[in-house]
Write an enzyme that holds these catalytic residues in place. Structure first.
Site, mmCIF file in Angstrom:
data_model
loop_
_atom_site.group_PDB
_atom_site.id
_atom_site.type_symbol
_atom_site.label_atom_id
_atom_site.label_comp_id
_atom_site.label_asym_id
_atom_site.label_seq_id
_atom_site.Cartn_x
_atom_site.Cartn_y
_atom_site.Cartn_z
ATOM 1 C CB SER A 691 42.771 34.466 43.152
ATOM 2 O OG SER A 691 42.345 33.135 42.948
ATOM 3 C CE LYS A 734 44.930 30.826 40.737
ATOM 4 N NZ LYS A 734 44.746 32.089 41.469
#
Length: 821
Positions: A691, A734
């Protein structure tokens, strides 16, 4: 009184229940219903003739014409006596079979009647039927179903039709069969029907005789076994020198086993072991093994159950009292309990089988440590009113941990499942299979494969532990599993479970948990009263952000406990009477902060982009720094303990930059003659995951074009060579880490837009999210000036060189190990 040829055409009716009267019989009839009493009184005031007719349904209390048969018996009333309770007792003499053409209802029933036509009967057929009837009657009578006086009376009848009526009256035929005999006015037809009924009666008597013989044989066998067993006890007592306790050991086990209510197959196997023990000398080595085995068997709850409390509202109250937040988890648990309650109610109504009640998904709670997976399982058991057993599977490497050892091994024991059942004392506890993702395997077998049978609703009712050697029903057990890493659970095992994900707690949730649960518990454990110590919200917030770094609250509770112990010591030594802990005083109790949260860059920088990552203890931001070094051609240097997938993301980003060099006005000659160095601080921490593709591309293109990357933007997403931006996981964690670092703008893949709803509303409202489908869209947000600045030709004076120090304007904090981008 009238005979059968002089009967009135309309007479009162007395309905009777469950019986039939035949002509020539004299019978007592008790009348308690008004309709019957009125009919008897009418008959007595008239010609003293009454119709006795049977009800089709004996449960009807107020019969009408349609409730009665159409053939009855006309009777002369001989005597009527009134009882003290108002009921009547009537003595009647049956005269003739009559056909009812119509019933009329008033205060009582009357019937229009006419005698039944008997037709012609006689000859050889009637004689043959008469002899056959007498022979069969003697056979049936010899079975003892008719008393001797009645047999004598029946045999004395010269009229074969009258004899048939008396046989039908005295035998225990069904009402429908007796009524059929009454309706058979023709003697030949009557005998044929009666012979058919006698054949059936003979067969019934033969079966009854067989059953009686079997019962007698079984009783004789039991008496013989009892006699021999008593003899064995006496002999064993003599052989053992009069030790009665040893002699009674096998009998004591046998009595316990009889009380368990085992099914025949299991009991047969266990009785075999008891018989072996009874034949052995008590000091034999094998006797000790059998004795231990029988002790295990008799202590298992084969039929002991806890009564389920399937009150969904009460369960919701228990979950709310024991846990803060976790709304999605609580909702799924309550749905699970509601379904089980409805199934139980349907089973009680007989709509589904009892086995269907306990069928349902096996729940597996996944998430980081300390977020309440184990404790919520305890709350489920508490709300159900079931016993709770926790089985720790972390590090289990042997199949025998689940199935047990065979008894041939020294020190053999049942597996952990059966041990947990015995500990619970009921066959329907809540069993928590803790850390199921940390099961190992070895040459001795794979315990995860053994769990397949345990967790399969279609198989676990016949679960056989190697030590027991007989099936034990696990279908009523409620299994709940926990795991930190669901991807490490074997696929076959995962297929049998439904995943309920526990997310990391946000700081506001940790603050509430600390105030509601952790503080009161630590005060109690450390002997403090609430008025002796208090924590300010600022102190707890600093504890959470600067002294603990976790997804759950375990370390937070430890730190609160550390402060509480130091305060308790000061109070015990008289240094203080009470303490108020503020954020400024925390260092006095706990020392310097152990964690400094990562913060955003203070300014836009060339070659430095902001990514996001998450670990089992929560999320945070990371920086991707790119530096261009001329004089050495075409190399890509990657540092910062990057994993293989992250290195591939960097190579893909470079290829994307090269393929779009002309569009982005990147100097191709400079690109081919320069070495590119990509570094991801902090270098001591391993990093892995796909990612960081967007952050890699932004950092590389920023360095190659000299356009600064925005310092207030963090991004996450996987990129492809064609520039597509693919979805990732862990978005909530996140974003929480990015918000903690001061980031206001989040770039995420378009496919992850639906996950924004998982983020608390008060955080969503303070941030701006930029869903992107392509890397071009990412660059348009992440670079100063956006895509327009990239696609506009630049002169050398417009190009800002990459900063020598990627750390300018920020401080780098410590991160937890195994960061996943």
């Amino acid at each position: 009184m009238p005979d059968s040829t002089a009967l009135p055409t309309t007479i009162p009716v007395c309905p009777v229940r469950g019986s039939v009267i035949y002509p020539t019989m004299v019978q007592h009839i008790d009348a308690s219903r008004a309709i019957s009493i009125n009919a008897i009184e009418a008959a007595m005031s008239g010609e003293k003739v009454i119709l006795i007719v049977s009800q089709r349904d004996k449960d009807v209390d107020d019969p009408k014409g349609e409730d009665l048969y159409d053939v009855g018996t006309a009777c002369n009333v001989l005597r009527v006596r009134k009882n003290p309770d108002g009921t009547l007792q009537m003595l009647v003499s049956a005269v003739a079979r009559v056909q009812v053409s119509a019933y009329q209802l008033g205060d009582y029933l009357t019937a229009d009647i006419e005698p039944l036509d008997a037709g012609k009967s006689g000859g050889v057929e009637l004689q043959a039927l008469s002899r056959e009837l007498k022979d069969k009657f003697e056979t049936v009578a010899s079975g003892g179903r008719i008393n001797a006086e009645s047999v004598q009376t029946i045999n004395s009848k010269d009229d074969i039709g009258e004899m048939a009526d008396h046989i039908a009256f005295n035998l225990d035929f069904k009402l429908e069969d007796k009524q059929a005999i009454l309706e058979a006015a023709n003697v030949t037809e009557r005998l044929k029907k009666l012979l058919t009924l006698l054949d059936t009666e003979q067969e019934v008597q033969a079966v009854q005789a067989k059953i009686r013989a079997q019962v007698k044989e079984e009783i004789d066998k039991n008496q013989r076994e009892y006699y021999l067993r008593e003899q064995m006890k006496v002999i064993q007592k003599e052989l053992q020198g009069g030790d009665e306790e040893e002699g009674d050991e096998a009998e004591a086990f046998r009595a316990k086993i009889d009380a368990l209510g085992l099914n025949p197959e299991v009991k047969k196997e266990i009785d075999r072991e008891v018989n072996r023990l009874a034949r052995m000398h008590p000091d034999a080595a094998e006797a000790s093994v059998i004795r231990t085995y029988l002790t295990w068997v008799t202590e298992l709850p084969w039929n002991e159950r806890s009564d389920d409390r399937l009150d969904v509202e009460e369960a919701a109250q228990v979950l709310d009292e024991d846990h803060y937040g976790l709304e999605k988890v609580k909702d799924r648990v309550l749905e699970f309990l509601a379904v089980r309650r409805l199934r139980k109610e349907r089973a009680e109504r007989g709509e589904i089988s009892a086995e269907e009640v306990n069928k349902g998904p096996i729940l597996v709670f996944t998430g980081p440590p300390g977020v309440g997976k184990t404790s919520i399982a305890q709350s489920i058991a508490k709300s159900l009113g079931r016993k709770y057993v926790r089985i720790a599977l972390g590090g289990a490497r042997d199949e025998s941990d689940i199935r047990g050892h065979r008894r041939t091994y020294i020190g053999a024991m049942p597996g952990r499942i059966i041990q947990g059942i015995r500990t619970a004392g009921t066959k329907n506890p809540v069993i928590l299979l803790d850390e199921v993702d940390k099961l190992g395997s070895s040459y001795q077998g794979d315990p995860s494969s053994a769990l397949l049978e345990v967790l399969d609703p279609s198989q676990n009712q016949h679960f056989t532990d190697h030590y027991l050697g007989v099936p034990f029903d696990l279908s009523e057990v409620m299994f709940i599993a926990t795991a930190n890493y669901p991807e490490q659970i074997p696929a076959a095992l995962m297929d049998r479970m439904e995943v309920i994900e526990f997310n990391s707690y946000i700081e506001q949730e940790k603050l509430e948990i600390a105030k509601r649960y952790l503080l009161p518990r630590q005060l109690l454990q450390n002997g403090l009263k609430p008025n002796q110590i208090s924590f300010s919200d600022a102190a707890l917030e600093k504890l959470i952000s600067h002294y603990t770094r976790e997804a759950g609250v375990r370390n937070l509770e430890r730190e609160i406990g550390t402060v509480a112990r130091k305060v308790a010591r000061n109070i015990a030594t008289g240094k203080t009477k009470r303490a108020k802990v503020t954020d400024k005083e925390l260092e006095k109790y706990l020392g310097q902060p152990r964690h400094t949260p990562e913060t955003e860059n203070m300014e836009d920088m060339v070659g430095v982009s902001t990514g996001m990552f998450y670990t089992p203890v929560g999320g945070d931001i990371l920086f991707v720094e790119t530096s261009i070094m001329t004089g050495k051609g075409g190399g890509l240097l990657l540092t910062g303990q990057l994993g293989d997938v992250m290195k591939e993301s960097a190579r893909a980003a470079l290829t994307y930059a090269k393929s779009n060099a002309e569009r982005f006005h990147i100097d191709r000659e400079k690109l081919d003659n320069s070495e590119i160095h990509v570094h991801v601080p902090a270098g001591a921490i391993p990093k892995e995951g796909p990612s960081a593709g967007g952050a890699m591309a932004t950092s590389l293109i920023s360095a190659l074009t000299g356009i600064p990357a925005r310092h207030d933007v963090a991004m996450t997403g996987e990129m492809t060579l064609t520039g597509r931006y693919l979805p990732i996981g862990g978005l909530k964690e996140k974003v929480l880490g990015a918000r903690r670092a001061g980031i206001k703008h989040i770039i995420l893949p378009k496919a992850n837009e639906r996950d924004i709803n998982d983020i608390p509303l008060h955080l969503r409202s303070s941030m701006r999210f930029h869903p992107c489908e392509t890397v071009d869209q990412v660059l348009d947000v992440a670079l100063v000036g956006g895509l327009k600045a990239l696609e506009t030709p630049r002169t050398d004076s417009q190009v800002t060189p990459p900063a020598d120090s990627g750390s300018k304007g920020r401080k780098t904090g410590r991160r937890s190990p195994e960061a996943r981008a």
